[in-house]
Design a protein around this motif. Sequence first.
Motif, PDB file in Angstrom:
ATOM      1  N   ALA B 404       0.829  -1.200   0.000  1.00  0.00           N
ATOM      2  CA  ALA B 404       0.000   0.000   0.000  1.00  0.00           C
ATOM      3  C   ALA B 404       0.863   1.248   0.000  1.00  0.00           C
ATOM      4  O   ALA B 404       0.384   2.334  -0.298  1.00  0.00           O
ATOM      5  CB  ALA B 404      -0.915   0.007   1.211  1.00  0.00           C
ATOM      6  N   MET B 408       0.200   4.997  -1.812  1.00  0.00           N
ATOM      7  CA  MET B 408       0.106   6.136  -0.912  1.00  0.00           C
ATOM      8  C   MET B 408       1.150   7.176  -1.259  1.00  0.00           C
ATOM      9  O   MET B 408       0.900   8.370  -1.189  1.00  0.00           O
ATOM     10  CB  MET B 408       0.216   5.686   0.539  1.00  0.00           C
ATOM     11  CG  MET B 408      -1.083   5.019   0.978  1.00  0.00           C
ATOM     12  SD  MET B 408      -1.214   4.571   2.690  1.00  0.00           S
ATOM     13  CE  MET B 408      -1.195   6.092   3.533  1.00  0.00           C
ATOM     14  N   GLY B 411       0.053   9.209  -3.934  1.00  0.00           N
ATOM     15  CA  GLY B 411      -0.962  10.148  -3.480  1.00  0.00           C
ATOM     16  C   GLY B 411      -0.400  11.531  -3.241  1.00  0.00           C
ATOM     17  O   GLY B 411      -1.130  12.511  -3.263  1.00  0.00           O
ATOM     18  N   THR B 422      -3.899   1.234  -6.595  1.00  0.00           N
ATOM     19  CA  THR B 422      -4.238   0.305  -5.513  1.00  0.00           C
ATOM     20  C   THR B 422      -4.669  -1.051  -6.054  1.00  0.00           C
ATOM     21  O   THR B 422      -4.771  -2.001  -5.301  1.00  0.00           O
ATOM     22  CB  THR B 422      -5.387   0.831  -4.644  1.00  0.00           C
ATOM     23  OG1 THR B 422      -6.520   1.046  -5.478  1.00  0.00           O
ATOM     24  CG2 THR B 422      -5.022   2.110  -3.954  1.00  0.00           C
ATOM     25  N   THR B 434      -6.977   1.443   1.387  1.00  0.00           N
ATOM     26  CA  THR B 434      -5.967   2.347   0.838  1.00  0.00           C
ATOM     27  C   THR B 434      -6.632   3.471   0.049  1.00  0.00           C
ATOM     28  O   THR B 434      -6.253   4.630   0.165  1.00  0.00           O
ATOM     29  CB  THR B 434      -4.992   1.564  -0.064  1.00  0.00           C
ATOM     30  OG1 THR B 434      -4.661   0.354   0.592  1.00  0.00           O
ATOM     31  CG2 THR B 434      -3.743   2.342  -0.317  1.00  0.00           C
ATOM     32  N   ILE B 438      -6.006   7.539   0.737  1.00  0.00           N
ATOM     33  CA  ILE B 438      -5.138   8.259  -0.213  1.00  0.00           C
ATOM     34  C   ILE B 438      -5.532   9.738  -0.343  1.00  0.00           C
ATOM     35  O   ILE B 438      -4.671  10.614  -0.338  1.00  0.00           O
ATOM     36  CB  ILE B 438      -5.134   7.563  -1.588  1.00  0.00           C
ATOM     37  CG1 ILE B 438      -4.210   6.353  -1.530  1.00  0.00           C
ATOM     38  CG2 ILE B 438      -4.665   8.502  -2.693  1.00  0.00           C
ATOM     39  CD1 ILE B 438      -4.197   5.542  -2.785  1.00  0.00           C
ATOM     40  N   MET B 441      -3.744  12.230   1.828  1.00  0.00           N
ATOM     41  CA  MET B 441      -2.356  12.612   1.616  1.00  0.00           C
ATOM     42  C   MET B 441      -2.336  13.972   0.913  1.00  0.00           C
ATOM     43  O   MET B 441      -3.246  14.296   0.159  1.00  0.00           O
ATOM     44  CB  MET B 441      -1.638  11.602   0.720  1.00  0.00           C
ATOM     45  CG  MET B 441      -1.777  10.173   1.154  1.00  0.00           C
ATOM     46  SD  MET B 441      -0.922   9.831   2.668  1.00  0.00           S
ATOM     47  CE  MET B 441       0.744   9.723   2.077  1.00  0.00           C
ATOM     48  N   THR B 482       0.304  12.949   6.416  1.00  0.00           N
ATOM     49  CA  THR B 482       0.682  11.542   6.374  1.00  0.00           C
ATOM     50  C   THR B 482       0.206  10.830   7.638  1.00  0.00           C
ATOM     51  O   THR B 482      -0.368   9.743   7.577  1.00  0.00           O
ATOM     52  CB  THR B 482       2.210  11.414   6.241  1.00  0.00           C
ATOM     53  OG1 THR B 482       2.633  12.272   5.190  1.00  0.00           O
ATOM     54  CG2 THR B 482       2.613  10.006   5.939  1.00  0.00           C
ATOM     55  N   ALA B 485      -3.476  10.332   7.574  1.00  0.00           N
ATOM     56  CA  ALA B 485      -3.871   9.225   6.713  1.00  0.00           C
ATOM     57  C   ALA B 485      -3.610   7.891   7.398  1.00  0.00           C
ATOM     58  O   ALA B 485      -4.459   6.984   7.367  1.00  0.00           O
ATOM     59  CB  ALA B 485      -3.113   9.304   5.383  1.00  0.00           C
ATOM     60  N   ALA B 489      -6.310   5.131   8.523  1.00  0.00           N
ATOM     61  CA  ALA B 489      -6.231   3.752   8.057  1.00  0.00           C
ATOM     62  C   ALA B 489      -6.333   2.806   9.242  1.00  0.00           C
ATOM     63  O   ALA B 489      -7.053   1.799   9.196  1.00  0.00           O
ATOM     64  CB  ALA B 489      -4.931   3.521   7.298  1.00  0.00           C
TER      65      ALA B 489
END
Lengths: 75, 676
Positions: B404, B408, B411, B422, B434, B438, B441, B482, B485, B489
């Motif tokens: 992933a 990313m 992204g 993805t 994912t 994304i 990001m 980041t 994200a 996740a």
Amino acid sequence: MTNLDTLAPGSRARLVSLGGERAFRCRLMELGLLPGTILRVVRRVDVGGVLELEVRGCRLTVRRGEARLLLVEPN
Amino acid sequence: MAKPTRVKRVALAGNPNTGKTTLFNRLTGSDAKVGNYPGVTVEHQEGRLELPLSGGVLLVDVPGTYSLSARSAEEQIAIQAIAGLSPIERPDAVLVVVDATQLTRNLYLVLQVIETGLPVVVAINMIDMLAVRGLSIDTPTLARLLGVPVVAISSQSGRGLDELRAALDFLLRDPSRGTPGPRWLPESPELEHDVNAVAAAIPAAWHCDEAQRRRALALWALLSLDEHDELRGASPELRGVVAARRKLAAAEGREIEAEIIQGRYSWIDRHAAQFLVERPPTRPSTTDRVDRVLLHPALGFSAFLLAMALVFQALFSGADPAIGLIESLFGWVQGWVRELLPAGLLNEFVCNALIEGVGSVVVFLPQIALLFLFIGVMEDSGYMARVAMLMDRLMKAVGLHGRAFVPMLSGYACAVPAILATRTMERRRDRMLTMMVIPLMTCSARLPVYTLIIAALFPASQILGFLPVQGLLMVGMYLFSTVTALVCAAVLGRTLFKGPKVPLLLELPPYRMPHWPSVLRMVWQRSRLFLTQAGGVILGITCGMWALLSFPRDPAVLARFEAERAALVAEVDPARRESRAAEIEVAEAGELLRTSLGAASAAAWSPPSSPWASIGRSASACSAPSPPARCSSAPWAWSTASARTPRRNRRRCGRNCGPSATGTAGRSTRPWWGSP
Ligand SMILES: Nc1nc2c(ncn2[C@@H]2O[C@H](COP(=O)(O)OP(=O)(O)OP(=O)(O)O)[C@@H](O)[C@H]2O)c(=O)[nH]1
Ligand SMILES: [Mg+2]
């Protein structure tokens, strides 16, 4: 007999048995990691928490936790 | 309408990263994407191949697979294109591409394809690597053992391609040359029983007229079906039989899967000595020596961080000249058209909506192209698989897969191709997860907005005498997005997208010099994708905003703001003039929007609540000389911006320091972290 994740980098071993989920075992076996196969631990990459293996001339990465599911006979 | 003879289809099958796409491009002249990163082809693509006897043939490039067993929907697509369950047309022949340096593992798939009863021709690719790896292959013997045509090729240099075309041509003429029947049969009677039982339950929709095909599908079902797979089309009845046989076998202490896989591999191992000569390498390969550094406990991660830092530095400063060029080009075209067309609605539409819109799309291209250049080099050189390996622990911690990381990372440039990327992940859950994070990001479209806000709120200065504040803030924004994200996740992965962890089984390809034609082709394809997919939306919104700002036309308002602008000329301080001009812009746009959207929605759009207005105010409050004028290139920031931008302000945010405002901010927007 020991778990694959305990092997030192550079050592060779014969795979004895595979544990874990059915799909995981199938994947490994189809990649050529069958009981009886000789494999080599190329290196441990601790940043990523993975091991690099050499099996049948190709390089594979497995997670340490997943390597623990493989029983090997060092030689 | 009666179709003439159907165009023959040939599926291009093989393990990931064996050079199928390279061969596909060679044979068809088409431009599919190539990458030294297993699993790069995610959808199959088709191209035409001319053969002397068979005429035009449709060649289908299929995602790489290690075997015909499937678990995910994507794998099923690959399998259907190769083995032709029912919905997709069954190919007339399968061209299996194998990697010469990993022959025994690759032959597993070859055996499986032969079992399906489809005509097979095997292409042993990368024979240029054989000598390097100390291997030699006896092709005629292998062909005899397999019972199908085998051709040694190098799809990069083009060696052996004529023989391959000829072999394929003959095979299509006479399919019996490539249908030798299964090489391997169940040795134990118990397994034979299992296979027969499952074969009887294969659904009629899979069109198994021949017994051989039926058996092949039974073996496929025994390996593929279980309670976790995402496969469609398998009848409950078939699933029931498979589960029952598995249970029965377990009670006898057998494992059906192991027996089947072992059966194929022991055929390969039994015969390997006849066609394969291996000399153990005398010295470590280049890949080993490079990996000793790049995967070194300390050095490796530093190298990775360095590579990422390099990418970002290049993205931010390297793209600058090209961005400037594009801006001035569009500004010039705009001015030219404005003069050319008679003043009026058409003029305004062409200049302020169309050209403005296209310009604000194209201005992203340099950064996007650069990012894909880096990704392309990383993929083609083989480093990307190492990145996935290095990042796996972090990704696993938030419930994602090492793979992933690549999407990313993309992204950061643009979410559109990143989300497309993805698809290389095996499981639907991982892909969805994912895709969900994304967009969090910081994509490159957000970069100018950050630049704008930071430049407006924080005058260029240094911490400890050398660390540029603005640069640090920018890094902070990236870190923040980041972390957001990753946290999202982690949360989503434990709640909405709960699922079993997937093992990481990553193949590490050997390092190769990037193949520049394929890398550049990939950059072009991805950029084109951005232009067509995202660009259409951005252009549409620009036109929509222009319409909202232009209708209904209220001459009184226009005249009032024109007068205010005229009054500005009296202002002597250039910085103050710039800032005042921007305020007028904002006020005017807000006013115009109010008239067109009506009083109810106007509150939401009114300048006081707009970030640009407040930035403008705070910027002048802290006497920064350059208040941001416009952000014509940030799609969501168009609340009050865009269509009515006057010439001198029509610049990308971040470069918005007018010629008059070359103070600290003017210098600060460019070399932030280079030289403070
Ligand atoms: N040395 C050598 N490298 C090759 C040859 N053919 C392809 N490659 C390289 O192998 C890598 C993988 O090639 P691709 O064509 O993307 O492989 P693929 O089989 O389509 O891979 P997936 O789509 O991921 O399954 C690229 O880096 C190619 O440049 C060859 O004949 N010799
Ligand atoms: Mg491919």
